[in-house]
Write an enzyme that holds these catalytic residues in place. Structure first.
Site, PDB file in Angstrom:
ATOM      1  N   CYS A 101     -43.180 -22.798 -19.935  1.00 43.19           N
ATOM      2  CA  CYS A 101     -42.988 -22.337 -21.307  1.00 43.19           C
ATOM      3  C   CYS A 101     -42.546 -23.536 -22.114  1.00 43.19           C
ATOM      4  CB  CYS A 101     -41.976 -21.202 -21.403  1.00 43.19           C
ATOM      5  SG  CYS A 101     -42.147 -20.328 -22.980  1.00 43.19           S
ATOM      6  N   CYS A 111     -41.471 -20.275 -28.142  1.00 43.25           N
ATOM      7  CA  CYS A 111     -42.265 -20.512 -26.931  1.00 43.25           C
ATOM      8  C   CYS A 111     -43.599 -21.189 -27.227  1.00 43.25           C
ATOM      9  CB  CYS A 111     -42.496 -19.201 -26.185  1.00 43.25           C
ATOM     10  SG  CYS A 111     -40.954 -18.383 -25.729  1.00 43.25           S
ATOM     11  N   LYS A 195     -43.768  -9.144 -19.845  1.00 47.39           N
ATOM     12  CA  LYS A 195     -42.451  -9.681 -20.198  1.00 47.39           C
ATOM     13  C   LYS A 195     -42.015  -9.014 -21.496  1.00 47.39           C
ATOM     14  CE  LYS A 195     -40.063 -14.023 -21.203  1.00 47.39           C
ATOM     15  NZ  LYS A 195     -40.214 -15.482 -21.291  1.00 47.39           N
ATOM     16  N   ARG A 205     -30.462 -17.782 -22.254  1.00 44.55           N
ATOM     17  CA  ARG A 205     -30.696 -18.712 -23.363  1.00 44.55           C
ATOM     18  C   ARG A 205     -29.554 -19.705 -23.479  1.00 44.55           C
ATOM     19  NH1 ARG A 205     -33.685 -14.181 -27.133  1.00 44.55           N
ATOM     20  NH2 ARG A 205     -35.465 -14.094 -25.725  1.00 44.55           N
ATOM     21  N   ARG A 217     -38.472 -13.304 -30.728  1.00 47.69           N
ATOM     22  CA  ARG A 217     -39.726 -13.438 -29.976  1.00 47.69           C
ATOM     23  C   ARG A 217     -40.497 -12.122 -29.927  1.00 47.69           C
ATOM     24  NH1 ARG A 217     -36.485 -16.916 -25.689  1.00 47.69           N
ATOM     25  NH2 ARG A 217     -36.632 -18.909 -26.771  1.00 47.69           N
ATOM     26  N   GLU A 233     -51.660  -5.523 -20.536  1.00 48.11           N
ATOM     27  CA  GLU A 233     -51.322  -6.950 -20.475  1.00 48.11           C
ATOM     28  C   GLU A 233     -51.535  -7.488 -19.055  1.00 48.11           C
ATOM     29  OE1 GLU A 233     -50.369  -9.232 -22.618  1.00 48.11           O
ATOM     30  OE2 GLU A 233     -50.082  -8.072 -24.443  1.00 48.11           O
ATOM     31  N   LYS A 248     -40.708  -8.350 -16.073  1.00 48.67           N
ATOM     32  CA  LYS A 248     -39.423  -8.935 -16.442  1.00 48.67           C
ATOM     33  C   LYS A 248     -38.905  -8.277 -17.702  1.00 48.67           C
ATOM     34  CE  LYS A 248     -37.453 -13.392 -17.769  1.00 48.67           C
ATOM     35  NZ  LYS A 248     -37.676 -14.772 -18.123  1.00 48.67           N
ATOM     36  N   TYR A 313     -30.693 -14.473  -9.241  1.00 48.20           N
ATOM     37  CA  TYR A 313     -29.573 -15.409  -9.127  1.00 48.20           C
ATOM     38  C   TYR A 313     -28.731 -15.083  -7.897  1.00 48.20           C
ATOM     39  CZ  TYR A 313     -31.255 -16.345 -13.757  1.00 48.20           C
ATOM     40  OH  TYR A 313     -32.083 -16.669 -14.799  1.00 48.20           O
TER      41      TYR A 313
HETATM   42 ZN   LIG Z   1     -40.253 -19.381 -23.794  1.00 50.83          ZN
END
Ligand SMILES: [Zn+2]
Length: 323
Positions: A101, A111, A195, A205, A217, A233, A248, A313
């Site tokens: 990205c 992006c 997404k 972020r 976005r 999509e 996501k 994570y």
């Molecule tokens: Zn991005």
């Protein structure tokens, strides 16, 4: 014997945020236990993850400088390219996924390429900049060229799997074509196909220093209310040549993972995003929940929904518990 779903470290992908410098290990304040790591520290993390049975990393980069054409994303000596070369040398068995990205490398944090809107706009609106009152828009097709260039550069640096997360239209086809033309026919694409524009990305972020400087976005990420659009999509990305697809965030979209599992036969990945992690960590730190149990329950729910690959994570911590 009767358990229907099993969690194993082999399904985990561990995200790392690589930054310039040496010996840097800076904790992300909204994501305790997650760090910005210089390349040498990233190698240490890679070694530890590998020793715990985690087979893959996904790399995000924090460049020294940002500009309007995301040079840091596609430069040969970009931060992720440098990290990939060293990790491949030191921990060769580790599979490396490269997030593709531009937002981390753009001065405005979007992006894609952003231009002031002309009277007849060519792209999706991003915002009106408060300082100038000018309308801005994303220029989709010019962005594709930079995404393709970034993908080839990452693959040449040793990245095994290219994972575009930008949500521009047509990017999987553009990346596939560029990889093939560069002789990288065997490099697979894991597309962030569904997404959603989500508030759960907030802590990321901060971790990747990629918040948009103006606007949001929502013109290029998906509406969280739309399951059918998510399927469309995904279908488009499969047609364009995606080898694996991703949903996501994970927890608020388990039904999307499940619907995608029913409908597509490609491997499905799900990203347990920063906000999901931060909520569990914050509640655990207050002793409001049992951290380990909630962590494992959240991961098994993603598997049960149908994801075979989990970006989390918790990869190291969960792998430790799974022994
Ligand atoms: Zn991005």
């Amino acid at each position: 014997m009767v358990r229907e779903t099993r969690l194993t470290p082999e399904s985990f992908v561990y995200p790392l945020f690589v930054c310039p410098g040496e010996g840097v290990r800076k904790e992300v304040s909204s994501m305790p236990g997650v760090f910005n790591l210089s390349v040498d520290e990233a190698v240490r993390e890679a070694r530890e993850a590998h020793s715990l049975g985690v087979p893959a990393l996904i790399l995000f980069g924090l460049p020294e400088t940002k500009d309007e054409v995301a040079t840091g994303a596609w430069a040969d000596d970009g931060i992720v390219q440098r990290a990939a070369r060293v990790i491949k040398q030191e921990v060769p068995e580790m599979l490396l996924v490269g997030d593709v990205c531009l937002c981390e490398y753009m001065s405005h944090g979007h992006c894609g390429i952003v231009k002031p809107s002309s009277p007849r706009p060519v792209g999706a609106a991003v915002a009106t900049s408060p300082a100038t009152g000018t309308e801005f828009e994303i220029v989709n097709d010019a962005t594709l060229e930079l995404l393709a260039r970034t993908s080839v550069s990452l693959a040449n640096a040793g990245i095994d799997v290219i994972a575009p997360s930008d949500m521009m239209d047509g990017r999987v086809a553009a990346i596939r074509k560029a990889l093939d033309e560069a002789g990288l026919e065997n490099t697979p694409i894991l597309s962030y196909a569904a997404k959603f524009a989500s508030a759960f990305y907030g802590p990321f972020r901060e971790a990747a220093d990629s918040a948009p400087q103006f606007g949001d976005r929502r013109s290029y990420q998906m509406d969280g209310a739309n399951l059918r659009e998510a399927m469309r999509e995904i279908e488009l990305d499969v047609e364009e040549g995606a080898d694996m697809i991703m949903v996501k965030p994970a927890m608020p979209y388990l039904d999307v993972i499940s619907a995608a599992r029913e409908r597509f036969d490609l491997p499905i990945a799900a990203y347990q995003v920063s906000g999901e992690y931060a909520m569990i960590e914050a509640a655990a730190r207050n002793n409001w929940i049992d951290r380990e149990r909630v962590m494992m329950e959240s991961l098994i729910s993603i598997r049960r929904a149908g994801a075979s690959i989990i970006l989390t994570y918790y990869a190291k911590d969960a792998a430790k518990l799974l022994g």
